[in-house]
Design a protein around this motif. Sequence first.
Motif, PDB file in Angstrom:
ATOM      1  N   ALA A 259       0.824  -1.217   0.000  1.00  0.00           N
ATOM      2  CA  ALA A 259       0.000   0.000   0.000  1.00  0.00           C
ATOM      3  C   ALA A 259       0.856   1.263   0.000  1.00  0.00           C
ATOM      4  N   ILE A 260       0.156   2.377  -0.175  1.00  0.00           N
ATOM      5  CA  ILE A 260       0.770   3.703  -0.112  1.00  0.00           C
ATOM      6  C   ILE A 260       0.127   4.422   1.060  1.00  0.00           C
ATOM      7  N   ILE A 261       0.938   5.073   1.881  1.00  0.00           N
ATOM      8  CA  ILE A 261       0.360   5.845   2.989  1.00  0.00           C
ATOM      9  C   ILE A 261      -0.102   7.196   2.442  1.00  0.00           C
ATOM     10  N   GLN A 262      -1.406   7.445   2.552  1.00  0.00           N
ATOM     11  CA  GLN A 262      -1.959   8.721   2.089  1.00  0.00           C
ATOM     12  C   GLN A 262      -2.013   9.749   3.214  1.00  0.00           C
ATOM     13  N   GLY A 263      -2.256   9.274   4.450  1.00  0.00           N
ATOM     14  CA  GLY A 263      -2.366  10.256   5.518  1.00  0.00           C
ATOM     15  C   GLY A 263      -2.454   9.644   6.899  1.00  0.00           C
ATOM     16  N   LEU A 264      -2.188  10.482   7.890  1.00  0.00           N
ATOM     17  CA  LEU A 264      -2.329  10.094   9.287  1.00  0.00           C
ATOM     18  C   LEU A 264      -2.827  11.317  10.055  1.00  0.00           C
ATOM     19  N   LEU A 265      -3.993  11.179  10.663  1.00  0.00           N
ATOM     20  CA  LEU A 265      -4.580  12.281  11.438  1.00  0.00           C
ATOM     21  C   LEU A 265      -4.615  11.868  12.899  1.00  0.00           C
ATOM     22  N   GLN A 266      -3.845  12.560  13.705  1.00  0.00           N
ATOM     23  CA  GLN A 266      -3.784  12.243  15.136  1.00  0.00           C
ATOM     24  C   GLN A 266      -4.970  12.909  15.828  1.00  0.00           C
ATOM     25  N   LEU A 267      -5.809  12.108  16.467  1.00  0.00           N
ATOM     26  CA  LEU A 267      -6.986  12.654  17.140  1.00  0.00           C
ATOM     27  C   LEU A 267      -6.563  13.358  18.437  1.00  0.00           C
ATOM     28  N   PRO A 268      -7.316  14.393  18.866  1.00  0.00           N
ATOM     29  CA  PRO A 268      -6.900  15.146  20.047  1.00  0.00           C
ATOM     30  C   PRO A 268      -6.829  14.277  21.306  1.00  0.00           C
ATOM     31  N   ALA A 269      -5.745  14.474  22.061  1.00  0.00           N
ATOM     32  CA  ALA A 269      -5.514  13.681  23.286  1.00  0.00           C
ATOM     33  C   ALA A 269      -6.669  13.831  24.268  1.00  0.00           C
ATOM     34  N   SER A 270      -7.338  14.988  24.234  1.00  0.00           N
ATOM     35  CA  SER A 270      -8.439  15.257  25.183  1.00  0.00           C
ATOM     36  C   SER A 270      -9.621  14.299  24.993  1.00  0.00           C
ATOM     37  N   MET A 271      -9.670  13.602  23.859  1.00  0.00           N
ATOM     38  CA  MET A 271     -10.777  12.666  23.614  1.00  0.00           C
ATOM     39  C   MET A 271     -10.602  11.361  24.396  1.00  0.00           C
ATOM     40  N   PHE A 272      -9.389  11.133  24.901  1.00  0.00           N
ATOM     41  CA  PHE A 272      -9.091   9.827  25.486  1.00  0.00           C
ATOM     42  C   PHE A 272      -8.673   9.954  26.950  1.00  0.00           C
ATOM     43  N   LYS A 273      -9.048   8.932  27.719  1.00  0.00           N
ATOM     44  CA  LYS A 273      -8.777   8.975  29.163  1.00  0.00           C
ATOM     45  C   LYS A 273      -7.275   8.938  29.455  1.00  0.00           C
ATOM     46  N   THR A 274      -6.549   8.143  28.681  1.00  0.00           N
ATOM     47  CA  THR A 274      -5.100   8.026  28.917  1.00  0.00           C
ATOM     48  C   THR A 274      -4.360   8.168  27.590  1.00  0.00           C
ATOM     49  N   ASN A 275      -3.082   8.486  27.666  1.00  0.00           N
ATOM     50  CA  ASN A 275      -2.263   8.598  26.444  1.00  0.00           C
ATOM     51  C   ASN A 275      -2.201   7.274  25.702  1.00  0.00           C
ATOM     52  N   SER A 276      -2.173   6.178  26.470  1.00  0.00           N
ATOM     53  CA  SER A 276      -2.052   4.859  25.833  1.00  0.00           C
ATOM     54  C   SER A 276      -3.326   4.468  25.072  1.00  0.00           C
ATOM     55  N   SER A 277      -4.446   5.128  25.382  1.00  0.00           N
ATOM     56  CA  SER A 277      -5.686   4.781  24.649  1.00  0.00           C
ATOM     57  C   SER A 277      -5.944   5.745  23.469  1.00  0.00           C
ATOM     58  N   ALA A 278      -4.995   6.662  23.209  1.00  0.00           N
ATOM     59  CA  ALA A 278      -5.157   7.640  22.114  1.00  0.00           C
ATOM     60  C   ALA A 278      -5.246   6.934  20.765  1.00  0.00           C
ATOM     61  N   LYS A 279      -5.992   7.564  19.846  1.00  0.00           N
ATOM     62  CA  LYS A 279      -6.185   6.959  18.521  1.00  0.00           C
ATOM     63  C   LYS A 279      -5.914   7.963  17.412  1.00  0.00           C
ATOM     64  N   SER A 280      -5.710   7.431  16.215  1.00  0.00           N
ATOM     65  CA  SER A 280      -5.473   8.249  15.025  1.00  0.00           C
ATOM     66  C   SER A 280      -6.273   7.653  13.869  1.00  0.00           C
ATOM     67  N   ILE A 281      -6.429   8.432  12.814  1.00  0.00           N
ATOM     68  CA  ILE A 281      -7.054   7.912  11.586  1.00  0.00           C
ATOM     69  C   ILE A 281      -5.935   7.728  10.565  1.00  0.00           C
ATOM     70  N   PHE A 282      -5.810   6.508  10.085  1.00  0.00           N
ATOM     71  CA  PHE A 282      -4.715   6.119   9.194  1.00  0.00           C
ATOM     72  C   PHE A 282      -5.310   5.836   7.816  1.00  0.00           C
ATOM     73  N   ILE A 283      -4.804   6.499   6.785  1.00  0.00           N
ATOM     74  CA  ILE A 283      -5.378   6.344   5.441  1.00  0.00           C
ATOM     75  C   ILE A 283      -4.349   5.697   4.518  1.00  0.00           C
TER      76      ILE A 283
END
Length: 327
Positions: A259-283
């Motif tokens: 595949a080709i990486i088109q993008g990575l959007l890091q979601l705001p840390a404030s959405m998650f209870k802990t840093n380890s549960s943080a998520k991103s959108i990977f395209i």
Amino acid sequence: MIVSSVEELFTLFNETALILQEELSCSYLEALAETGENLFQGSILQKELSELTTKRLKKQYEEIHLEKYSNEDIRKAYQLVILKGMKENVQPNHQMTPDSVGMLVGYLVERFMSQPSFRLLDPAVGTGNLLTTVLNHIHKEVSSIGVEIDDILIKLAYVNANLQEHPVQLFNQDSLEPLFIDPVDAVIADLPVGFYPNDVRASDYQLKASVGHSYSHHLFIEQSVRAAVPGGYLFFIIPSGLFESEQAAQLHEFIKEKAIIQGLLQLPASMFKTNSSAKSIFILQKKGEGVQPPKQALLVKLPKLSNAVEMDKILAQMDKWFQENKG
């Protein structure tokens, strides 16, 4: 006091589900699927109910006319009652994608998919919340497919799609078993994170672990790439630490090859209870003839989604990226 459309629908779903739960001696989520089906069919399908209960339900259903509500109102109300049911019957892997993230995925699918109609797969469809959020925010003709192993969740997804009048094909199976579907143009998935217990099945995957159980989220990425047409797009909600695990090098190699990486959007840390549960959108985009990588990947660190000024700046930045990379 003015009651919102979402509150009206929530009250109806909740009260009728409680009546059915008691009468049928089933779980709240099962009763919710039953009441949703009654609403969609316009009749009471449970023949074993007492006459009094049937009358009570009929009276409540007659007070609501679904056609006067928007799909988003129906989806939000249904999502809220599902969340209520999940709190009562805690199952750790049943977590719903937040609305703001679903809308963002919908925006990205709309921007990347230039064709007027396409086929869309969610291999971890759950209750259908992410899929229907995306469908509600896309102004194109989409034929969609959802796969889910849990029979209660898929029943809720079926009712969810029906109430919003989305024609979705649903398959009740382990998503990592062979999928008997034609290749799709796009895949969306809030990846189930954890270990996949079926080592025999995992052995068919390039991303299988050399020792012990394989990561289910890695296998879901591989299965999604397999299911897409060459040049197809994949939108994954991933743990932000995806490339920090001991199996990350293998995943890196697989992505580079397929595949080709088109993008990575890091979601705001404030959405998650802990840093380890943080998520991103990977395209990702599946490699294929004529598929070119972007001049540079779309890399975004999102502000708080409620911060309108900062979000407008980010959307303008993304808009510029689309013009430069997607014409």
